[in-house]
Design a protein around this motif. Structure first.
Motif, PDB file in Angstrom:
ATOM      1  N   GLN A   1      38.852  28.172 -14.906  1.00 32.71           N
ATOM      2  CA  GLN A   1      40.069  28.651 -14.190  1.00 32.71           C
ATOM      3  C   GLN A   1      39.692  29.213 -13.672  1.00 32.71           C
ATOM      4  O   GLN A   1      40.919  31.074 -13.881  1.00 32.71           O
ATOM      5  N   VAL A   2      38.818  29.801 -12.587  1.00 32.75           N
ATOM      6  CA  VAL A   2      38.232  31.102 -11.190  1.00 32.75           C
ATOM      7  C   VAL A   2      39.760  31.121 -10.493  1.00 32.75           C
ATOM      8  O   VAL A   2      40.227  30.678 -10.154  1.00 32.75           O
ATOM      9  N   GLU A   3      40.160  32.433 -10.944  1.00 32.98           N
ATOM     10  CA  GLU A   3      41.165  32.516  -9.513  1.00 32.98           C
ATOM     11  C   GLU A   3      40.687  32.282  -8.591  1.00 32.98           C
ATOM     12  O   GLU A   3      39.880  33.056  -8.261  1.00 32.98           O
ATOM     13  N   THR A   4      41.448  31.820  -7.581  1.00 36.06           N
ATOM     14  CA  THR A   4      39.878  31.653  -6.307  1.00 36.06           C
ATOM     15  C   THR A   4      41.653  31.961  -5.528  1.00 36.06           C
ATOM     16  O   THR A   4      42.403  31.047  -5.538  1.00 36.06           O
ATOM     17  N   ILE A   5      40.840  32.093  -4.378  1.00 38.64           N
ATOM     18  CA  ILE A   5      41.758  31.610  -3.046  1.00 38.64           C
ATOM     19  C   ILE A   5      41.459  31.068  -2.099  1.00 38.64           C
ATOM     20  O   ILE A   5      40.175  31.588  -1.628  1.00 38.64           O
ATOM     21  N   ARG A   6      41.395  30.526  -0.618  1.00 41.35           N
ATOM     22  CA  ARG A   6      41.041  30.299  -0.188  1.00 41.35           C
ATOM     23  C   ARG A   6      41.619  30.498   1.228  1.00 41.35           C
ATOM     24  O   ARG A   6      42.412  31.008   1.767  1.00 41.35           O
ATOM     25  N   VAL A   7      40.110  30.678   2.193  1.00 39.68           N
ATOM     26  CA  VAL A   7      40.016  31.333   3.123  1.00 39.68           C
ATOM     27  C   VAL A   7      38.897  31.157   4.355  1.00 39.68           C
ATOM     28  O   VAL A   7      38.033  30.769   3.633  1.00 39.68           O
ATOM     29  N   ALA A   8      39.207  31.469   5.481  1.00 33.64           N
ATOM     30  CA  ALA A   8      37.936  30.678   6.493  1.00 33.64           C
ATOM     31  C   ALA A   8      36.991  32.182   5.976  1.00 33.64           C
ATOM     32  O   ALA A   8      36.813  33.255   6.562  1.00 33.64           O
ATOM     33  N   THR A   9      35.782  31.377   4.932  1.00 33.38           N
ATOM     34  CA  THR A   9      34.993  32.945   4.823  1.00 33.38           C
ATOM     35  C   THR A   9      34.010  33.074   6.170  1.00 33.38           C
ATOM     36  O   THR A   9      32.973  34.088   5.314  1.00 33.38           O
ATOM     37  N   ASP A  10      33.632  32.446   7.208  1.00 28.45           N
ATOM     38  CA  ASP A  10      33.346  32.700   8.591  1.00 28.45           C
ATOM     39  C   ASP A  10      34.017  34.254   9.002  1.00 28.45           C
ATOM     40  O   ASP A  10      33.874  34.189   9.949  1.00 28.45           O
ATOM     41  N   ASP A  11      36.138  34.054   8.624  1.00 28.68           N
ATOM     42  CA  ASP A  11      36.023  35.114   9.852  1.00 28.68           C
ATOM     43  C   ASP A  11      36.363  36.405   8.975  1.00 28.68           C
ATOM     44  O   ASP A  11      37.200  36.925   7.659  1.00 28.68           O
ATOM     45  N   LEU A  12      35.348  37.161   9.758  1.00 27.57           N
ATOM     46  CA  LEU A  12      35.711  38.588   8.463  1.00 27.57           C
ATOM     47  C   LEU A  12      37.217  39.395   8.830  1.00 27.57           C
ATOM     48  O   LEU A  12      37.451  39.860   7.477  1.00 27.57           O
ATOM     49  N   ASP A  13      37.998  38.948   9.909  1.00 32.43           N
ATOM     50  CA  ASP A  13      38.962  40.094   9.597  1.00 32.43           C
ATOM     51  C   ASP A  13      40.102  38.666   8.062  1.00 32.43           C
ATOM     52  O   ASP A  13      41.108  39.954   7.766  1.00 32.43           O
ATOM     53  N   ALA A  14      40.086  38.086   7.910  1.00 33.00           N
ATOM     54  CA  ALA A  14      40.855  37.319   7.004  1.00 33.00           C
ATOM     55  C   ALA A  14      40.173  37.679   5.682  1.00 33.00           C
ATOM     56  O   ALA A  14      41.123  37.875   4.492  1.00 33.00           O
ATOM     57  N   LEU A  15      39.006  37.939   5.741  1.00 32.22           N
ATOM     58  CA  LEU A  15      38.322  38.405   4.636  1.00 32.22           C
ATOM     59  C   LEU A  15      38.928  39.721   4.653  1.00 32.22           C
ATOM     60  O   LEU A  15      39.632  39.607   3.153  1.00 32.22           O
ATOM     61  N   ILE A  16      38.882  40.906   5.402  1.00 33.79           N
ATOM     62  CA  ILE A  16      39.608  42.206   4.913  1.00 33.79           C
ATOM     63  C   ILE A  16      40.915  42.070   4.881  1.00 33.79           C
ATOM     64  O   ILE A  16      41.217  42.789   3.782  1.00 33.79           O
ATOM     65  N   ARG A  17      41.589  41.242   5.065  1.00 35.38           N
ATOM     66  CA  ARG A  17      43.093  41.056   4.782  1.00 35.38           C
ATOM     67  C   ARG A  17      43.520  40.712   3.441  1.00 35.38           C
ATOM     68  O   ARG A  17      43.950  40.777   2.528  1.00 35.38           O
ATOM     69  N   GLU A  18      42.836  39.850   3.176  1.00 35.26           N
ATOM     70  CA  GLU A  18      42.502  39.095   1.352  1.00 35.26           C
ATOM     71  C   GLU A  18      42.234  40.211   0.227  1.00 35.26           C
ATOM     72  O   GLU A  18      43.192  40.212  -0.812  1.00 35.26           O
ATOM     73  N   CYS A  19      41.162  40.706   0.498  1.00 33.18           N
ATOM     74  CA  CYS A  19      40.962  41.801  -0.203  1.00 33.18           C
ATOM     75  C   CYS A  19      41.619  43.011   0.317  1.00 33.18           C
ATOM     76  O   CYS A  19      42.288  43.455  -0.734  1.00 33.18           O
ATOM     77  N   SER A  20      42.152  42.855   1.101  1.00 29.99           N
ATOM     78  CA  SER A  20      43.178  44.463   1.127  1.00 29.99           C
ATOM     79  C   SER A  20      44.452  44.265   0.496  1.00 29.99           C
ATOM     80  O   SER A  20      45.080  45.398  -0.357  1.00 29.99           O
ATOM     81  N   GLY A  21      44.781  42.826  -0.122  1.00 26.87           N
ATOM     82  CA  GLY A  21      46.060  42.141  -0.405  1.00 26.87           C
ATOM     83  C   GLY A  21      45.700  42.680  -1.810  1.00 26.87           C
ATOM     84  O   GLY A  21      46.598  43.131  -2.781  1.00 26.87           O
ATOM     85  N   LEU A  22      44.674  41.648  -1.890  1.00 27.36           N
ATOM     86  CA  LEU A  22      43.957  42.158  -3.684  1.00 27.36           C
ATOM     87  C   LEU A  22      44.271  43.563  -3.947  1.00 27.36           C
ATOM     88  O   LEU A  22      43.868  43.802  -5.633  1.00 27.36           O
ATOM     89  N   ARG A  23      43.489  44.345  -3.266  1.00 26.38           N
ATOM     90  CA  ARG A  23      43.770  46.171  -3.598  1.00 26.38           C
ATOM     91  C   ARG A  23      45.122  46.623  -4.398  1.00 26.38           C
ATOM     92  O   ARG A  23      45.408  47.742  -4.537  1.00 26.38           O
ATOM     93  N   ASP A  24      46.316  46.084  -4.275  1.00 26.40           N
ATOM     94  CA  ASP A  24      47.814  45.718  -4.643  1.00 26.40           C
ATOM     95  C   ASP A  24      47.642  45.682  -5.475  1.00 26.40           C
ATOM     96  O   ASP A  24      48.428  46.311  -7.052  1.00 26.40           O
ATOM     97  N   THR A  25      47.046  45.108  -6.318  1.00 35.12           N
ATOM     98  CA  THR A  25      46.905  44.428  -7.323  1.00 35.12           C
ATOM     99  C   THR A  25      45.902  45.178  -9.526  1.00 35.12           C
ATOM    100  O   THR A  25      45.466  45.607 -10.136  1.00 35.12           O
ATOM    101  N   TYR A  26      44.620  44.924  -7.303  1.00 34.08           N
ATOM    102  CA  TYR A  26      43.706  45.770  -8.490  1.00 34.08           C
ATOM    103  C   TYR A  26      42.547  46.080  -8.211  1.00 34.08           C
ATOM    104  O   TYR A  26      42.667  47.057  -6.585  1.00 34.08           O
ATOM    105  N   ASP A  27      41.440  46.817  -9.150  1.00 37.21           N
ATOM    106  CA  ASP A  27      40.577  47.676  -8.449  1.00 37.21           C
ATOM    107  C   ASP A  27      39.605  47.420  -7.979  1.00 37.21           C
ATOM    108  O   ASP A  27      38.618  46.726  -9.115  1.00 37.21           O
ATOM    109  N   ILE A  28      39.084  46.923  -6.726  1.00 35.37           N
ATOM    110  CA  ILE A  28      37.812  46.206  -6.154  1.00 35.37           C
ATOM    111  C   ILE A  28      36.911  46.439  -6.400  1.00 35.37           C
ATOM    112  O   ILE A  28      36.027  47.580  -6.349  1.00 35.37           O
TER     113      ILE A  28
END
Length: 429
Positions: A47-74
């Motif tokens: 039951q790992v929290e999982t987010i589907r994203v194109a992992t070869d797309d750096l900009d897409a990964l940055i957007r997802e991590c930026s969104g996660l920082r609203d909730t978590y301390d990365i």
């Protein structure tokens, strides 16, 4: 106070679950960013929290991590995959963007390109096989002629032994070149082929953390022309002077490639001229080597890697001294796996740590000549090499399966004594 999260980019069939479990033990909340969650069954099972994203797309990964920082301390970001080595380079850039600990992106990118890696190692005087870069069939043929048969032909970018083959004559060279350039091999960059001398001798996998050689794993392969791991043992049965020589050559690789942060795995062969470097990987090894190290000497490379990723101090002290080994189950033909059993019996053998099957009955098996051919593994540990090998052989003998060859491949065959049960080899040199 926001919950501390560890971001894991992609996954891995053998070590992905261990990273998730280690993160939880350290009080971190693991979140996986992955292109296809179905590739890794532990994500749903744990039951790992999982987010589907194109992992070869750096900009897409940055957007997802930026969104996660609203909730978590990365707390940190790391990643791995048994499919595409370039994930490592993308993850490092992601760490740099968020000012998190990580290795030098340029060093990682150079390692992911095997030709660039070869050039840097050669410039530093590191012992290596002769090699040439080829872009088409004619260049492959002429390169093989210059080096001399047999040769290894493989993609300049890739992992898991995908597309790697030993070619012993002109026909095999032509056949494999056609395979690589004819549309069957999946290229994740412009097609470039490495043609290399076949360095002959025992194969070793060196496990490094930072600038410290943690140990050396002995590796045996299945039958040529492919290089599918069959058996791994830690520590490798080496004399002290042999171990020192391998360690010295391995550390020279780190200096040549600008590595030395986090884990590095170096593959080499002990030839007539001593250790010859086959490949340097800026990550932990993927064939159960970290588990063997943990069992044999108490160093948990995965946990210590995560500590480094989140900016904490690691601990590489040895706590005990045993011998651990793994045996991979690999079919000797294509066909339908009618049935497979014995994992429970194998698990019950004293000294066996794990007996795991990756497939179920009535599964279609089409071998690829790489890590995907493995259908299970057994891990054992004991105070001595001889005892561990005896335990492992006993457990392997309890695994049986039946396979029916595909009709268009000739007569139907049944096998209840699979190639995975073959006797273990003598590694002496």
């Amino acid at each position: 106070m926001a919950r501390q999260a560890l971001i894991l980019v992609e996954g891995d069939r053998t070590s992905g679950l261990l990273y998730v479990q280690a993160a939880k033990r350290l009080g971190l909340y693991p979140i996986t960013l992955v292109a296809d969650p179905a590739r890794y069954d532990y994500l749903a099972a744990e039951q790992v929290e999982t987010i589907r994203v194109a992992t070869d797309d750096l900009d897409a990964l940055i957007r997802e991590c930026s969104g996660l920082r609203d909730t978590y301390d990365i707390a940190g970001i790391t990643g791995f995959t048994d499919l595409d080595e370039s994930v490592s380079a993308t993850v490092v850039k992601l760490c740099r963007h968020f000012d998190l600990p990580g290795p030098n992106p340029a060093s990682i990118e150079r390692c992911c390109d095997k030709f660039a890696q070869r050039q840097l190692l050669a410039d530093a005087g590191v012992p290596m096989p002769a090699y040439r870069l080829a872009a088409n069939a004619a260049e492959v043929e002429s390169s093989a002629a210059e080096i001399g048969l047999p040769v290894i032909i493989k993609p300049a970018v890739g992992s898991g032994s995908s597309g790697v083959r030993l070619c012993r004559n002109a026909d095999e060279i032509a056949e494999h070149t056609t395979y690589l350039l004819g549309g069957k091999h999946i290229w994740r960059s412009s097609p470039r082929i490495l043609v290399e001398e076949f360095a002959q001798g025992p194969f070793y996998s060196v496990e490094i953390m930072g600038n410290e050689v943690v140990g050396v794993v002995a590796v045996d392969f299945g039958a040529p022309p492919h290089f599918v791991f069959r058996n791994t043992t830690f520590p490798a049965p080496l004399r002290d002077d042999e171990h020192r020589h391998i360690a010295d050559v391995s550390l020279s690789c780190l200096r040549a490639l600008g590595l030395g942060w986090g884990p590095t795995n170096i593959e080499l062969r002990w030839t007539k001229r001593g250790p010859v470097v086959i490949e340097v990987n800026p990550r932990l090894a993927g064939a159960l080597e970290p588990q063997l190290v943990h069992l044999a000497c108490g160093i948990d490379l995965i946990t210590e890697h995560i500590k480094l990723v989140i900016g904490e101090e690691w601990d590489l002290r040895r706590r005990h001294s045993q011998t651990a080994a793994a045996w991979f189950l690999v079919p000797d033909r294509d066909g339908t796996l009618d049935w497979i059993d014995g994992d429970n019996r194998a698990s019950a053998v004293p000294g066996v740590v794990e007996a795991k099957l990756y497939v179920e009955s009535n599964t279609r098996i089409v071998r690829k000549g790489d890590y995907r051919d493995r259908i299970g593994h057994i891990v054992a540990v004991s105070p001595s090499l001889a005892q561990t090998e005896a335990i492992l052989q006993r457990a392997v003998d309890l695994i049986n399966w039946s396979m029916t060859s595909f009709p268009n491949l000739g007569e139907q065959e049944e096998s209840a004594t699979p190639s995975g049960n073959a006797p273990m080899k003598d590694r002496a040199h």
